[in-house]
Design a protein around this motif. Structure first.
Motif, PDB file in Angstrom:
ATOM      1  N   LEU A  42       0.856  -1.176   0.000  1.00 36.95           N
ATOM      2  CA  LEU A  42       0.000   0.000   0.000  1.00 36.95           C
ATOM      3  C   LEU A  42       0.896   1.232   0.000  1.00 36.95           C
ATOM      4  CD1 LEU A  42      -1.468  -2.284   2.059  1.00 36.95           C
ATOM      5  CD2 LEU A  42      -3.295  -0.590   1.805  1.00 36.95           C
ATOM      6  N   VAL A  43       0.561   2.225  -0.779  1.00 36.20           N
ATOM      7  CA  VAL A  43       1.423   3.385  -0.997  1.00 36.20           C
ATOM      8  C   VAL A  43       0.647   4.638  -0.603  1.00 36.20           C
ATOM      9  CG1 VAL A  43       2.806   4.640  -2.670  1.00 36.20           C
ATOM     10  CG2 VAL A  43       2.514   2.168  -2.902  1.00 36.20           C
ATOM     11  N   ASP A  44       1.370   5.504   0.177  1.00 34.32           N
ATOM     12  CA  ASP A  44       0.735   6.760   0.532  1.00 34.32           C
ATOM     13  C   ASP A  44       1.019   7.798  -0.531  1.00 34.32           C
ATOM     14  OD1 ASP A  44       3.334   7.591   0.889  1.00 34.32           O
ATOM     15  OD2 ASP A  44       3.253   7.538   3.080  1.00 34.32           O
ATOM     16  N   HIS A  45       0.551   9.046  -0.236  1.00 36.69           N
ATOM     17  CA  HIS A  45       0.714  10.089  -1.251  1.00 36.69           C
ATOM     18  C   HIS A  45       2.152  10.517  -1.423  1.00 36.69           C
ATOM     19  CE1 HIS A  45      -3.538  10.845  -2.098  1.00 36.69           C
ATOM     20  NE2 HIS A  45      -3.783  10.603  -0.793  1.00 36.69           N
ATOM     21  N   HIS A  46       3.030  10.130  -0.507  1.00 33.47           N
ATOM     22  CA  HIS A  46       4.447  10.483  -0.611  1.00 33.47           C
ATOM     23  C   HIS A  46       5.262   9.404  -1.296  1.00 33.47           C
ATOM     24  CE1 HIS A  46       3.567  13.877   1.983  1.00 33.47           C
ATOM     25  NE2 HIS A  46       2.982  13.041   2.863  1.00 33.47           N
ATOM     26  N   GLY A  47       4.604   8.351  -1.682  1.00 35.14           N
ATOM     27  CA  GLY A  47       5.316   7.277  -2.371  1.00 35.14           C
ATOM     28  C   GLY A  47       5.905   6.264  -1.444  1.00 35.14           C
ATOM     29  N   VAL A  48       5.517   6.351  -0.125  1.00 35.47           N
ATOM     30  CA  VAL A  48       6.026   5.370   0.832  1.00 35.47           C
ATOM     31  C   VAL A  48       5.144   4.139   0.751  1.00 35.47           C
ATOM     32  CG1 VAL A  48       6.522   4.901   3.242  1.00 35.47           C
ATOM     33  CG2 VAL A  48       6.873   7.204   2.311  1.00 35.47           C
ATOM     34  N   ALA A  49       5.786   2.969   0.601  1.00 33.48           N
ATOM     35  CA  ALA A  49       5.067   1.705   0.468  1.00 33.48           C
ATOM     36  C   ALA A  49       5.096   0.971   1.785  1.00 33.48           C
ATOM     37  CB  ALA A  49       5.701   0.870  -0.630  1.00 33.48           C
ATOM     38  N   TYR A  50       3.948   0.338   2.140  1.00 33.87           N
ATOM     39  CA  TYR A  50       3.822  -0.431   3.369  1.00 33.87           C
ATOM     40  C   TYR A  50       3.348  -1.830   3.011  1.00 33.87           C
ATOM     41  CZ  TYR A  50       3.755   4.271   5.377  1.00 33.87           C
ATOM     42  OH  TYR A  50       4.047   5.568   5.705  1.00 33.87           O
ATOM     43  N   ILE A  77      -0.884   7.423  -8.246  1.00 32.45           N
ATOM     44  CA  ILE A  77      -1.108   8.319  -7.116  1.00 32.45           C
ATOM     45  C   ILE A  77      -1.690   9.644  -7.583  1.00 32.45           C
ATOM     46  CG2 ILE A  77       0.030   9.588  -5.243  1.00 32.45           C
ATOM     47  CD1 ILE A  77       2.086   7.308  -5.115  1.00 32.45           C
ATOM     48  N   VAL A  78      -1.057  10.219  -8.566  1.00 30.26           N
ATOM     49  CA  VAL A  78      -1.442  11.563  -8.986  1.00 30.26           C
ATOM     50  C   VAL A  78      -2.575  11.516 -10.017  1.00 30.26           C
ATOM     51  CG1 VAL A  78      -0.639  13.721 -10.015  1.00 30.26           C
ATOM     52  CG2 VAL A  78       0.877  12.402  -8.508  1.00 30.26           C
ATOM     53  N   ALA A  79      -2.316  10.693 -11.113  1.00 30.28           N
ATOM     54  CA  ALA A  79      -3.299  10.660 -12.208  1.00 30.28           C
ATOM     55  C   ALA A  79      -4.474   9.769 -11.888  1.00 30.28           C
ATOM     56  CB  ALA A  79      -2.626  10.194 -13.497  1.00 30.28           C
ATOM     57  N   LEU A 135      -2.817   0.364  -8.585  1.00 28.63           N
ATOM     58  CA  LEU A 135      -4.213   0.735  -8.758  1.00 28.63           C
ATOM     59  C   LEU A 135      -4.547   1.815  -7.716  1.00 28.63           C
ATOM     60  CD1 LEU A 135      -6.549  -0.390 -10.588  1.00 28.63           C
ATOM     61  CD2 LEU A 135      -7.336  -1.611  -8.564  1.00 28.63           C
ATOM     62  N   PRO A 136      -5.135   2.943  -8.040  1.00 28.43           N
ATOM     63  CA  PRO A 136      -5.448   4.004  -7.058  1.00 28.43           C
ATOM     64  C   PRO A 136      -6.519   3.542  -6.058  1.00 28.43           C
ATOM     65  CG  PRO A 136      -6.421   4.502  -9.192  1.00 28.43           C
ATOM     66  CD  PRO A 136      -5.565   3.305  -9.402  1.00 28.43           C
ATOM     67  N   LEU A 137      -6.402   4.026  -4.793  1.00 30.03           N
ATOM     68  CA  LEU A 137      -7.364   3.719  -3.721  1.00 30.03           C
ATOM     69  C   LEU A 137      -7.972   5.033  -3.203  1.00 30.03           C
ATOM     70  CD1 LEU A 137      -5.676   0.962  -1.522  1.00 30.03           C
ATOM     71  CD2 LEU A 137      -7.669   0.715  -2.992  1.00 30.03           C
ATOM     72  N   ASP A 138      -9.218   4.970  -2.769  1.00 32.81           N
ATOM     73  CA  ASP A 138      -9.899   6.149  -2.214  1.00 32.81           C
ATOM     74  C   ASP A 138     -10.545   5.780  -0.875  1.00 32.81           C
ATOM     75  OD1 ASP A 138      -9.376   7.906  -4.393  1.00 32.81           O
ATOM     76  OD2 ASP A 138     -10.978   6.940  -5.544  1.00 32.81           O
ATOM     77  N   GLY A 139     -10.354   6.662   0.122  1.00 31.41           N
ATOM     78  CA  GLY A 139     -11.070   6.516   1.389  1.00 31.41           C
ATOM     79  C   GLY A 139     -10.498   5.476   2.322  1.00 31.41           C
ATOM     80  N   LEU A 140      -9.222   5.166   2.173  1.00 32.76           N
ATOM     81  CA  LEU A 140      -8.616   4.184   3.081  1.00 32.76           C
ATOM     82  C   LEU A 140      -7.483   4.865   3.854  1.00 32.76           C
ATOM     83  CD1 LEU A 140      -8.463   1.264   4.136  1.00 32.76           C
ATOM     84  CD2 LEU A 140      -6.807   0.796   2.290  1.00 32.76           C
ATOM     85  N   ILE A 161      -3.935   6.212   2.443  1.00 30.62           N
ATOM     86  CA  ILE A 161      -3.381   5.321   1.393  1.00 30.62           C
ATOM     87  C   ILE A 161      -3.900   5.781   0.039  1.00 30.62           C
ATOM     88  CG2 ILE A 161      -3.193   2.953   0.581  1.00 30.62           C
ATOM     89  CD1 ILE A 161      -1.819   3.516   3.280  1.00 30.62           C
ATOM     90  N   ALA A 162      -2.939   5.986  -0.920  1.00 28.18           N
ATOM     91  CA  ALA A 162      -3.301   6.503  -2.262  1.00 28.18           C
ATOM     92  C   ALA A 162      -3.381   5.408  -3.332  1.00 28.18           C
ATOM     93  CB  ALA A 162      -2.297   7.558  -2.709  1.00 28.18           C
ATOM     94  N   ALA A 163      -2.657   4.288  -3.141  1.00 29.75           N
ATOM     95  CA  ALA A 163      -2.635   3.259  -4.203  1.00 29.75           C
ATOM     96  C   ALA A 163      -2.369   1.904  -3.604  1.00 29.75           C
ATOM     97  CB  ALA A 163      -1.577   3.584  -5.249  1.00 29.75           C
ATOM     98  N   LEU A 164      -2.862   0.894  -4.340  1.00 30.72           N
ATOM     99  CA  LEU A 164      -2.633  -0.501  -3.980  1.00 30.72           C
ATOM    100  C   LEU A 164      -1.706  -1.116  -5.025  1.00 30.72           C
ATOM    101  CD1 LEU A 164      -3.331  -2.970  -2.164  1.00 30.72           C
ATOM    102  CD2 LEU A 164      -5.220  -3.434  -3.764  1.00 30.72           C
ATOM    103  N   ILE A 165      -0.675  -1.812  -4.556  1.00 30.98           N
ATOM    104  CA  ILE A 165       0.321  -2.391  -5.490  1.00 30.98           C
ATOM    105  C   ILE A 165       0.374  -3.883  -5.288  1.00 30.98           C
ATOM    106  CG2 ILE A 165       2.774  -2.561  -6.038  1.00 30.98           C
ATOM    107  CD1 ILE A 165       3.044   0.375  -5.394  1.00 30.98           C
ATOM    108  N   GLY A 166       0.393  -4.604  -6.451  1.00 25.29           N
ATOM    109  CA  GLY A 166       0.613  -6.046  -6.433  1.00 25.29           C
ATOM    110  C   GLY A 166       1.806  -6.386  -7.307  1.00 25.29           C
ATOM    111  N   THR A 167       2.691  -7.208  -6.805  1.00 25.92           N
ATOM    112  CA  THR A 167       3.880  -7.602  -7.597  1.00 25.92           C
ATOM    113  C   THR A 167       3.664  -8.996  -8.176  1.00 25.92           C
ATOM    114  OG1 THR A 167       5.035  -8.559  -5.712  1.00 25.92           O
ATOM    115  CG2 THR A 167       5.348  -6.192  -6.118  1.00 25.92           C
ATOM    116  N   TYR A 168       4.186  -9.148  -9.382  1.00 25.31           N
ATOM    117  CA  TYR A 168       3.972 -10.384 -10.155  1.00 25.31           C
ATOM    118  C   TYR A 168       5.334 -10.904 -10.560  1.00 25.31           C
ATOM    119  CZ  TYR A 168       1.202 -13.381 -13.296  1.00 25.31           C
ATOM    120  OH  TYR A 168       0.587 -14.432 -13.921  1.00 25.31           O
TER     121      TYR A 168
END
Length: 759
Positions: free
Chosen positions: A110-118, A137-139, A160-165, A172-179
């Motif tokens: 999960l990534v915040d608006h600063h680009g920090v991933a958790y 995050i931005v677009a 993928l962008p996230l809203d309201g979390l 949290i601004a985005a959800l990331i999955g690695t493949y």
């Protein structure tokens, strides 16, 4: 041009024509095979490209589906989180543990608006600020990236962008999955080409999105299109064309060489992210089976070409040899090795076709008494004589003169005519050349007596055979000078008149026979001892109402030449049978009558059937009829004649040999001819009483031989009392001649033989 040079030129021209034809046909076959091979190669290449394009499309579709599936799974997770109502990472970890087993992602971040991933436990992990993060995050767009390192593993990242979390106070601004990147390797791999094909996923600007992990893939930079710019392309396809096609979303394929390896490349757009799939297959791998097929085709084409050319060359050689053999048969005389009459006609036609012709003369030659030479010397020696003569004449001819053998001892020559003096000189040169050749080859033989007819060519429209006939007619008139070895006569007006007379008689003959202008005369044969009539010879006379009596010397030879003699002989034979029938009906005791049978009859199969039918029609005893064969008939074909005489005897007729001695007959040969009667030619009695002793010596030998062979004998042409007495003394059986009686009409003969006249 000399004849030999002309022959060599003609032969070379024939060889060149045959060789050119064979070469042309072989070239056509080779060209056809090459065209077929090229067309097959193009077809194979097109089919391989089409096959590669289909595989590329299939791989592209699979890749697009895989990406879409991953985004769908990530979107499902995002929806779950957005609607879960959680507020801290502990709650998140619980949810993620429950859902983790349903996902194929390696990591969820999960990534915040600063680009920090958790991670799901709340542990932070700084990621590179990449364009895909900015988009998410931005677009606020979903995005995807590769070459991201998670730990020590390169992976594909889906954002993928996230809203309201908000978790632990952090929005949290985005959800990331690695493949795992290796998963895409499985999708991009191509088992259809022995695992040696590989694929790349790139952006439209050429940036590599997913590189190939295949060991066969070349080493490229981060931009694959830049690497293609340095490749070598086959055909019209160029790197800039491919770049343009990719920029405009087109599909295509090309053949190129990169890092020394020839490759087929297909490029296909993906449905996701405006990415492109580039698939590569080594040409050697893609065309493995095709190359085998092409090689086999090339080998088959080469084999077909070789077989065809071999057959063609064999056929050409066979045709050439066959033609040469036919030409040899048609144009090369088997005895002399010179020209046949057919080749002579061809050469004469060629010579007479030239403009500004000199005066030509056509020569017809004959060797006097050549048949006698054949009997005395044998055919092998006479063939040598003919060959020597041919070469002797040929030696004197120039390139505008020619020679050909007509048949037997008869030659035809076309030569320049410069006057009779020059002609005589050339004829003597031929004779000198002949005698010189005999001496050079140690051939011992007397000089030949040549009879020559000459026709000076004035009417060139006259057919060549007619020219030969005119020269032949002139030959008949050649004067025999005992001091000259060559005798010749030039065709002149008198000979022409003779031809016109023959034509006149030919026009009259059939009508004359139909209108009974021909008459049968009988010349008595007297028994030598009693001087009584013991038989007769039937002779034909032509009593024309316009010309009067036409004697046999004028028409018999003509009728033998045109074949009319057959009808006349049969007519005479029927008149004789009719006369014998009358005599029998009147109670007379008729004597045997002889009728002449021309040599022309012998050419007609079963000609004696006509004589048999006539005899049966009048019911005449065959013993009253005698068939006379002339001496020249007897010695033309002894074996054939012996068979005919046997047939004559089988019908009950007697058979006689007429004019014995006129042709210098061989006394030894007569023993093989089973005739019943031997008629001595009148030539023995021409000298009268002057050389009676010499005549008696010759006649005694002939009569003794005839008696020994049980033959009756008849002496013809007897005109003097002394000859009669000699024949009585020698024991001749019959005498026929003017001393006793001339040929006479049947009525006069009947009165003479039976003492009564037919009314």
């Amino acid at each position: 041009m000399k004849k030999k040079e002309h022959a060599r030129f003609t032969g070379w021209h024939l060889h060149f024509a045959i060789a050119s034809t064979i070469f042309l046909l072989c070239a056509v076959v080779i060209f056809a095979c090459f065209q077929y091979y090229t067309k097959l190669q193009e077809t194979v290449k097109a089919e391989t490209g089409g096959y590669l394009q289909e595989i590329s499309k299939q791989i592209g579709a699979n890749t697009s589906h895989a990406i879409e599936d991953n985004f769908t799974l990530l979107a499902t997770a995002a929806m779950l989180l957005e609607n879960s109502g959680i507020s801290n990472f502990a709650q998140l970890d619980t949810i993620m543990e429950e859902q983790q087993q349903h996902w194929i992602f390696k990591h969820i971040l999960l990534v915040d608006h600063h680009g920090v991933a958790y991670d799901t436990h709340g542990n932070s992990s700084l990621l590179e600020s990449a364009p895909y993060l900015q988009e998410a995050i931005v677009a606020r767009k979903r995005s995807m990236s590769t070459s991201q390192m998670m730990g020590n593993t390169e992976c594909v990242v889906f954002a993928l962008p996230l809203d309201g979390l908000t978790l632990n106070g952090t929005e949290i601004a985005a959800l990331i999955g690695t493949y795992d990147l290796s998963t895409f390797d499985r999708i991009l791999s191509m088992t259809a080409f022995d695992g040696k094909g590989y694929g790349y996923i790139i952006r439209r600007d050429g940036t590599v999105v997913i590189p190939s992990s295949s060991p066969f893939a070349p080493k490229t930079g981060y931009n694959l299109l830049s690497s293609l710019m340095n490749a070598s392309f086959a055909g019209i396809e160029k790197a800039n064309t491919i770049v343009s096609n990719i920029a405009h979303g087109k599909t295509g394929q090309a053949e190129l060489t990169m890092d020394g390896v020839s490759l087929y490349m297909a490029y296909t757009p993906l449905k996701t992210q405006e990415w492109y799939l580039l698939t590569f297959v080594p040409v050697a791998v893609a065309n493995a089976k095709s190359i085998l097929l092409l090689r086999m085709t090339a080998l088959l084409c080469a084999l077909i070409t070789l077989i065809f050319c071999t057959l063609l060359i064999t056929l050409g050689l066979s045709t050439y040899r066959h033609k040469r053999k036919l030409e040899q048969i048609a144009y090369i005389d088997p005895i002399t090795g010179g020209n046949t009459i057919q080749r002579f006609y061809v050469q004469v036609a060629e010579l007479l076709a030239h403009p500004n012709l000199p005066q030509y003369a056509l020569i017809y030659t004959n060797i006097s008494k050549f048949k006698v030479l054949n009997e005395q010397l044998g055919r092998a020696v006479c063939d040598i004589i003919l060959t020597t003569l041919s070469k002797s004449i040929q030696k004197d001819l120039d390139s505008h003169e020619c020679l050909g053998r007509l048949f037997a001892d008869n030659f035809c020559i076309l030569l320049h005519y410069k006057g009779e003096e020059d002609l005589t000189q050339r004829l003597n040169i031929w004779d000198e050349n002949y005698n010189a050749s005999l001496q050079e080859n140690n051939i011992v033989w007397l000089p030949l007596n040549m009879e020559i007819g000459v026709y000076i060519l004035e009417d060139l429209t006259l057919p060549l055979p007619d020219m030969v006939d005119r020269a032949k007619l002139a030959l008949r008139e050649a004067h025999h000078d005992p001091d000259a070895s060559v005798h010749y006569k030039i065709y002149d007006e008198r000979v022409r008149k003779g031809l016109l007379r023959e034509k006149q008689l030919e026009d009259m003959m059939k009508k004359a026979l139909d209108q009974s202008e021909f008459q049968v005369y009988l010349q008595p044969k007297y028994l030598t001892n009693s001087e009584c009539i013991g038989g007769a010879e039937a002779l034909a006379r032509w009593n024309s109402p316009t010309e009067g009596m036409i004697y046999p010397d004028e028409f018999i030879s003509l009728f033998e030449k045109n074949g009319f003699i057959i009808q006349l002989d049969l007519w005479v034979f029927e008149q004789v049978c009719q006369t014998l029938r009358n005599w029998l009906d009147m109670g007379y005791h008729p004597m045997r009558i002889s009728v002449n049978c021309s040599r022309i009859h012998l050419k007609v199969p079963n000609f004696l059937n006509q004589y048999k039918k006539i005899t049966e029609r009048y019911a005449i005893p065959p013993k009253l009829l005698e068939i006379e064969l002339t001496e020249n008939v007897v010695f033309s074909d002894v074996k054939q004649l012996t068979g005919i005489i046997s047939e004559i005897h089988a019908l009950g007729f007697s058979c006689s040999m007429d004019d014995f001695g006129s042709g210098y007959s061989s006394l030894n040969l007569i023993q093989d001819i089973p005739v019943d009667v031997l008629k001595l030619d009148k030539i023995f009695f021409r000298s009268g009483a002057e050389n009676l002793d010499r005549t008696e010596s010759v006649v005694r030998s002939i009569l003794a031989m005839a008696k020994a062979l049980s033959m009756e004998t008849v002496a013809e042409g007897v005109e003097e009392k002394a000859q009669v007495e000699m024949l009585k003394h020698l024991g001749c059986d019959y005498i026929q001649g003017y001393y006793f009686a001339r040929p006479m009409p049947i009525s006069q003969f009947q009165a003479l033989a039976f003492g009564k006249v037919v009314i």
